[in-house]
Design a protein around this motif. Structure first.
Motif, short mmCIF file in Angstrom:
data_model
loop_
_atom_site.label_atom_id
_atom_site.label_comp_id
_atom_site.label_asym_id
_atom_site.label_seq_id
_atom_site.Cartn_x
_atom_site.Cartn_y
_atom_site.Cartn_z
N PRO A 221 0.84 -1.20 0.00
CA PRO A 221 0.00 0.00 0.00
C PRO A 221 0.88 1.25 0.00
O PRO A 221 2.11 1.16 0.09
N ALA A 222 0.25 2.39 -0.02
CA ALA A 222 0.96 3.67 0.03
C ALA A 222 1.77 3.77 1.33
O ALA A 222 1.41 3.17 2.35
N ALA A 223 2.81 4.55 1.29
CA ALA A 223 3.68 4.73 2.46
C ALA A 223 2.90 5.22 3.68
O ALA A 223 3.19 4.83 4.81
N ALA A 224 1.89 6.04 3.47
CA ALA A 224 1.10 6.56 4.59
C ALA A 224 0.40 5.44 5.35
O ALA A 224 0.22 5.52 6.57
N VAL A 225 0.00 4.39 4.66
CA VAL A 225 -0.65 3.25 5.31
C VAL A 225 0.37 2.54 6.20
O VAL A 225 0.08 2.23 7.36
N MET A 226 1.55 2.31 5.68
CA MET A 226 2.61 1.66 6.45
C MET A 226 2.98 2.53 7.65
O MET A 226 3.12 2.03 8.77
N ASP A 227 3.10 3.83 7.44
CA ASP A 227 3.47 4.76 8.51
C ASP A 227 2.45 4.81 9.63
O ASP A 227 2.79 5.05 10.79
N SER A 228 1.16 4.57 9.31
CA SER A 228 0.13 4.62 10.34
C SER A 228 0.38 3.57 11.42
O SER A 228 -0.04 3.75 12.57
N CYS A 229 1.06 2.51 11.08
CA CYS A 229 1.44 1.49 12.07
C CYS A 229 2.80 1.81 12.69
O CYS A 229 2.95 1.81 13.90
N LEU A 230 3.76 2.04 11.83
CA LEU A 230 5.15 2.19 12.29
C LEU A 230 5.33 3.37 13.23
O LEU A 230 6.11 3.28 14.18
N THR A 231 4.60 4.47 13.02
CA THR A 231 4.73 5.63 13.91
C THR A 231 4.16 5.34 15.30
O THR A 231 4.45 6.06 16.25
N ARG A 232 3.36 4.28 15.42
CA ARG A 232 2.81 3.86 16.72
C ARG A 232 3.63 2.73 17.35
O ARG A 232 3.25 2.19 18.38
N GLY A 233 4.70 2.33 16.67
CA GLY A 233 5.51 1.23 17.18
C GLY A 233 4.90 -0.13 16.93
O GLY A 233 5.24 -1.11 17.60
N ILE A 234 4.00 -0.21 15.97
CA ILE A 234 3.33 -1.47 15.63
C ILE A 234 3.91 -1.95 14.30
O ILE A 234 3.93 -1.22 13.31
N GLY A 235 4.36 -3.19 14.27
CA GLY A 235 4.91 -3.76 13.05
C GLY A 235 3.81 -4.02 12.03
O GLY A 235 2.65 -4.25 12.39
N ILE A 236 4.18 -3.97 10.76
CA ILE A 236 3.25 -4.32 9.69
C ILE A 236 4.00 -5.14 8.66
O ILE A 236 5.11 -4.78 8.26
N GLU A 237 3.41 -6.25 8.27
CA GLU A 237 3.96 -7.12 7.25
C GLU A 237 2.93 -7.27 6.15
O GLU A 237 1.74 -7.45 6.43
N VAL A 238 3.37 -7.20 4.91
CA VAL A 238 2.49 -7.32 3.75
C VAL A 238 2.78 -8.65 3.08
O VAL A 238 3.93 -8.96 2.78
N MET A 239 1.72 -9.45 2.84
CA MET A 239 1.87 -10.79 2.27
C MET A 239 0.69 -11.09 1.37
O MET A 239 -0.35 -10.44 1.46
N ASN A 240 0.84 -12.15 0.57
CA ASN A 240 -0.34 -12.65 -0.14
C ASN A 240 -1.23 -13.36 0.88
O ASN A 240 -0.81 -13.64 2.00
N ASN A 241 -2.45 -13.63 0.51
CA ASN A 241 -3.42 -14.15 1.48
C ASN A 241 -3.06 -15.53 2.03
O ASN A 241 -3.23 -15.78 3.22
N ALA A 242 -2.55 -16.42 1.19
CA ALA A 242 -2.21 -17.76 1.67
C ALA A 242 -1.09 -17.68 2.71
O ALA A 242 -1.18 -18.31 3.77
#
Length: 111
Positions: free
Chosen positions: A64-85
C-alpha cells in the motif's frame, strides 16, 4: 486458509474483506485493494491493540501507500504485507504462540 477470493475462519467461509484478531472478527471490511487503501482503513485493526498487523493483499503481495505503512510504524506497531495464503499461515502460527497479532484480509470478488 485463504486465497484471493475467499477465506475460511473456523467453519465460516468469508468472501468479503475482513479483519481478524485471535478473539475478534470484523466482517465486511470496506477495503477492495491495497493500492487504494488509506491510512485510516487500518483503524479497525489498530483498535485491537496489536504488536503486529499482517496485511493480506490478495493472490499477490501488493504494497500500500507509504502513509498506510506509517500509520502502524509511527505507533511502534509492526506491519507485514503478504499474499493471502502466506498471511493465513503466518497468522495461525503467531496466534498459536499467543502473540498480539491482527490480520487484515483483502478479498477480491470472484469473477
Amino acid at each position: 486458509s485463504a486465497d484471493g477470493h475467499q477465506a475460511r475462519v473456523n467453519d465460516q467461509v468469508l468472501t468479503r474483506s475482513f479483519v481478524l484478531a485471535p478473539n475478534h472478527l470484523v466482517e465486511n471490511w470496506p477495503v477492495a485493494s491495497a493500492t487504494t487503501m488509506r491510512a485510516d482503513d487500518l483503524d479497525v485493526a489498530l483498535d485491537q491493540d496489536p504488536e503486529l498487523i499482517i496485511l493480506a493483499t490478495g493472490e499477490r503481495q501488493v504494497f500500500p501507500a507509504a502513509a498506510v505503512m506509517d500509520s502502524c510504524l509511527t505507533r511502534g506497531i509492526g506491519i507485514e504485507v503478504m499474499n493471502n495464503a502466506s498471511a493465513a499461515r503466518t497468522f495461525n502460527v503467531l496466534a498459536g504462540e499467543n502473540r498480539k497479532v491482527v490480520v487484515a484480509f483483502i478479498l477480491e470478488p470472484a469473477a
